[in-house]
Design a protein around this motif. Structure first.
Motif, PDB file in Angstrom:
ATOM      1  N   HIS A  66       1.082   2.470   6.684  1.00  0.00           N
ATOM      2  CA  HIS A  66      -0.381   2.349   6.514  1.00  0.00           C
ATOM      3  C   HIS A  66      -0.889   0.938   6.861  1.00  0.00           C
ATOM      4  CE1 HIS A  66      -4.384   2.376   4.823  1.00  0.00           C
ATOM      5  NE2 HIS A  66      -4.013   1.527   3.876  1.00  0.00           N
ATOM      6  N   HIS A  90      -2.823  -6.174   3.112  1.00  0.00           N
ATOM      7  CA  HIS A  90      -4.050  -5.874   2.368  1.00  0.00           C
ATOM      8  C   HIS A  90      -3.829  -5.065   1.101  1.00  0.00           C
ATOM      9  CE1 HIS A  90      -4.116  -1.857   4.326  1.00  0.00           C
ATOM     10  NE2 HIS A  90      -4.860  -1.519   3.300  1.00  0.00           N
ATOM     11  N   ASP A  91      -2.753  -4.286   1.025  1.00  0.00           N
ATOM     12  CA  ASP A  91      -2.504  -3.504  -0.186  1.00  0.00           C
ATOM     13  C   ASP A  91      -1.434  -4.128  -1.072  1.00  0.00           C
ATOM     14  OD1 ASP A  91      -4.326  -1.389  -0.243  1.00  0.00           O
ATOM     15  OD2 ASP A  91      -3.194  -0.259   1.270  1.00  0.00           O
ATOM     16  N   ASP A 157      -8.972  -0.081   7.202  1.00  0.00           N
ATOM     17  CA  ASP A 157      -8.254   0.616   6.129  1.00  0.00           C
ATOM     18  C   ASP A 157      -8.834   2.017   5.960  1.00  0.00           C
ATOM     19  OD1 ASP A 157      -6.647   0.892   3.715  1.00  0.00           O
ATOM     20  OD2 ASP A 157      -8.491   0.516   2.583  1.00  0.00           O
TER      21      ASP A 157
HETATM   22 MN    MN Z   1      -5.132   0.414   2.284  1.00  0.00          MN
END
Ligand code: MN
Length: 746
Positions: A66, A90-91, A157
């Motif tokens: 992802h 980002h996660d 995203d």
């Molecule tokens: Mn994400």
């Protein structure tokens, strides 16, 4: 999001897929930004794989895929290595034990700052989906981030989550797709990211309205061949004519996207069989002159439909959109629309950041504020043109798009937009008038705060109310929203009106007694008639009018009982007049003694800002609906320009009948502040000076001053200015007293 932890090790196939995707990412960066350093991307990818190891997406694929796909979207947008690294991470803070500090230590503050921004947005629960709310959420998202790359990562995203939405439960699909249409697609639109917006819309459309989607998709497919054939013939004809006239231009034609067709069908109530409405032809030229040349050329080939010609070049849309639009009739009676624009105009329309600014078809004209925002957008477009690297500006851009607004939340996640520097009181009135009127306190982010606290973006505000609590006039000094201001004023006015009615009734009674005219004989019809004569709705309005001093009780009495006030002489002047009533209601004992020249029966009151006392020079000020405020001539509020000079009125102190008996005279509470040595017996000596003079002390308050100094506040009853000066001089003679001041405000 979309995480599930499993203990199974990654399969070889998964590893292979990840490695291949990463190679595509590197190749894309190399192509789009040849001079960028790839090492930070490599490092971020390793970090991402390590920390998301073992996590799976709902699809069963390794989670790391992802962030990798998100990074790829960013690379396709030609974003810099910093943004791509942040995309890969980002996660990490949200979904793994990694802290923002670790990101900062490993990748630097800039990357950490961007990741923090994305995490912050992730944590917000958007509660409400009504249209106005969606606009607020979009604004808030933009207001919350300090680096535009945060929004771009959030969009990337969302794009990848939408591409893989099929793996989620139907309810989640619906919710995410709805949010995409409400928040993220318009956000992409506003930032001028036409490509991202289109894909988000078409992906979301499938889930939000599967039936409508399928219907349109089928219809478009059925007509695709016919449409494309038609477009190819138009293209060929146009090319021929362009060559003939030596005009450099390219032709862009396509069948419109499903979601935009859907919107068009909804909006114009046409059916999908009218396939030519689904076609889009665009001619992109080198110069503005060529736009008009092509325009004329097209009209010489096909007949224009009257009323469909629009010149957005001479008159750009508020969002800076420029183009010529015309609809023409082709062979077989088919209509199609052509847009003509230069390459520059095309870039602004399709890619320019925020080029599509808050424009709604048929929407309201731009306000002055929007104009300011547009100026900002124009500046960005300018920068973008001047830069050798068109994405360079993204890295330095600080977003402050809505400097005059602040975005706050209710505990349930509803966004409340307020003017900058608003307070919990503004917030309370934004929720509901009753919440505002009865608000006693507030919690911001779970902590009790004073009601005048200035709110900041992202604050969660909880208002504490109490039945029967009422607004305070003080609130007017700190509220920022006109709604709160108006509601408070309205409440105060209503409240004053009740008192004015009460005063009016008393004045009328008194006047009736004075002229020995019993009001009990006056019927309702007479009251109503008198009120109508004054242009008022009813008798209550008339009583309020008397109370506010708009007309005199005697006048009204004469209307109610014609001749009553002329046949019988009024009683001697010693009868207590209107000001007694006023005094009783507004002031407490002993504080009248004001008359207004020539206006014997206006409401008169001492202004609270200066509390003038007998002997002081005074000036009256006609307030709206509250009678006459009497200020000291020296009061700063009178000097203030805000006080319109034509509303000033001369006032003087009424004569005192029994000046000879000082203890019967009216007195006024006056506050005196004494700065003195902090020593034993000080207070007793000062109190003695006042008491020995026969003066009443209402209150004493002592405060420790700086060092060996003490501050003592007395509230004393003073008869007039002479009395006050005598008291102050007496206090000054007490050993250890340094300074004695009168406070105008009580
Ligand atoms: Mn994400």
């Amino acid at each position: 999001m979309v995480t599930a932890h499993t203990a199974t090790a990654s399969s070889d196939a998964d590893n292979q897929h990840l490695a291949e995707t990463f190679q595509v990412l590197l190749a894309t960066v190399r192509r789009n930004r040849p001079s960028d350093d790839l090492s930070i991307i490599q490092q971020a990818y390793d970090f991402c794989r390590e920390h998301h190891a073992g996590q799976k997406r709902a699809s069963g694929e390794p989670f790391a895929l992802h962030p990798l796909e998100v990074a790829l979207v960013l690379a396709e947008m030609k974003l810099d290595a910093t943004a791509i690294a942040a995309g890969l991470l980002h996660d990490a803070v949200e979904d793994t034990p990694v802290t923002s500090r670790e990101i900062s230590d490993t990748f630097g503050e800039q990357v950490a700052h961007i990741v923090d921004g994305v995490t912050k947005i992730e944590k917000i629960q958007f509660a409400n989906r009504e249209d106005r709310q969606a606009e607020n959420v979009r604004k808030m998202l933009l207001a919350m981030v300090s680096d535009v790359r945060v929004v771009l990562i959030k969009l990337a995203d969302r794009l990848h989550n939408m591409r893989t939405l099929e793996h989620l439960q139907p309810e989640r699909q619906q919710a995410i797709a709805r949010e995409t249409l409400d928040i993220y697609a318009p956000l992409a639109h506003r930032l001028g990211m036409g490509k991202v917006r289109s894909e988000l819309e078409d992906l979301a459309f499938r889930y939000v309205d599967p039936y409508g989607y399928e219907q349109i998709r089928t219809a478009v497919e059925a007509n695709r061949q016919q449409g494309e054939q038609f477009l190819r013939s138009i293209d060929a004809t146009l090319k021929e004519h362009l060559a003939e006239h030596n005009i450099q231009a390219r032709i862009d034609w396509r069948i419109k996207r499903l979601y935009s067709i859907y919107q068009k069908l909804q909006h114009q109530r046409i059916t999908v069989d009218q396939v030519y409405d689904l076609l889009a032809v665009r001619v992109i030229t080198q110069t503005v002159q060529d736009c008009y040349a092509v325009f004329g050329l097209i009209h010489s080939i096909w007949r224009p439909i009257p009323g469909r010609i629009k010149d957005f070049i001479a008159m750009p849309r508020p969002n800076l959109y420029q183009s010529l639009h015309t609809t023409v009739m082709a062979e077989g009676g088919h209509q199609f629309e052509v847009q003509i624009r230069t390459e520059d105009m095309h870039r602004v329309a399709e890619e320019g950041i925020a080029a599509h600014w808050k424009y709604k078809a048929g929407g309201s004209p731009v306000s002055a504020k929007d104009e300011q925002r547009l100026a900002w957008v124009r500046q960005i477009v300018e920068w973008q043109r001047d830069m050798t690297d068109p994405n360079e500006f993204l890295s330095t851009l600080k977003i402050d798009l809505y400097p005059e607004e602040v975005y706050t939340f209710t505990p349930k996640g509803k966004v409340v937009v307020l003017p900058k520097e608003s307070t919990p009181v503004d917030f309370a009135y934004a929720i509901h008038t009753e919440v505002g009127n009865t608000c006693t306190g507030a919690k911001v982010n779970g902590r009790m705060v004073p009601l005048k606290t200035r709110l900041r973006n992202g604050d969660i505000v909880e208002i504490i109310t109490q039945n029967g609590h009422t607004p305070s006039r003080d609130w007017l000094t700190f509220v920022r929203s006109s709604r709160a201001r108006n509601k408070i004023k309205h409440w105060l006015h209503e409240h004053q009106r009740e008192r004015a009615i009460e005063i009016g009734r008393k004045l009328l009674d008194r006047e009736a007694r004075k002229f020995k005219t019993p009001l009990s004989q006056v019927g309702e019809a007479e009251y109503q008639k008198a009120a109508t004569d004054y242009g008022l709705a009813d008798a209550v309005d008339m009583l309020a009018g008397i109370g506010f001093g708009k007309f005199s009780a005697r006048q009204v009495l004469n209307r109610l009982v014609p001749g009553s006030t002329s046949t019988q002489p009024p009683e001697p002047e010693t009868t207590p007049g209107m000001s007694d009533t006023v005094r009783r209601v507004y002031f407490g004992k002993g504080s009248d003694s004001l008359t207004v020249e020539g206006q014997n029966d206006l409401l008169v009151y001492r202004a609270r800002c200066c509390n003038p006392i007998r002997g002081e020079e005074i000036i009256g000020y006609v307030t709206r609906g509250k009678g006459v405020a009497v200020h000291a001539r020296s009061c700063p509020n009178v000097q203030n320009l805000l006080y319109e000079s034509d509303r000033r009125i001369a006032v003087e102190w009424a004569s005192m009948q029994d000046d000879s008996k000082p203890d019967q005279r009216s007195t006024y509470p006056v506050k005196i502040t004494v700065f003195c040595d902090d020593r034993a017996g000080m207070l007793r000596e000062m109190t003695a000076v006042i008491s020995d003079d026969g003066t009443n002390i209402r209150a004493v308050d002592t405060k420790a001053g700086t060092g060996a100094e003490a501050v003592v506040e007395f509230v004393v009853d003073a008869a007039d200015l002479g009395h006050l000066i005598r008291l102050m001089n007496g206090l000054r003679r007490v050993p250890g007293v340094r300074e004695v001041q009168r406070q105008q405000k009580l």
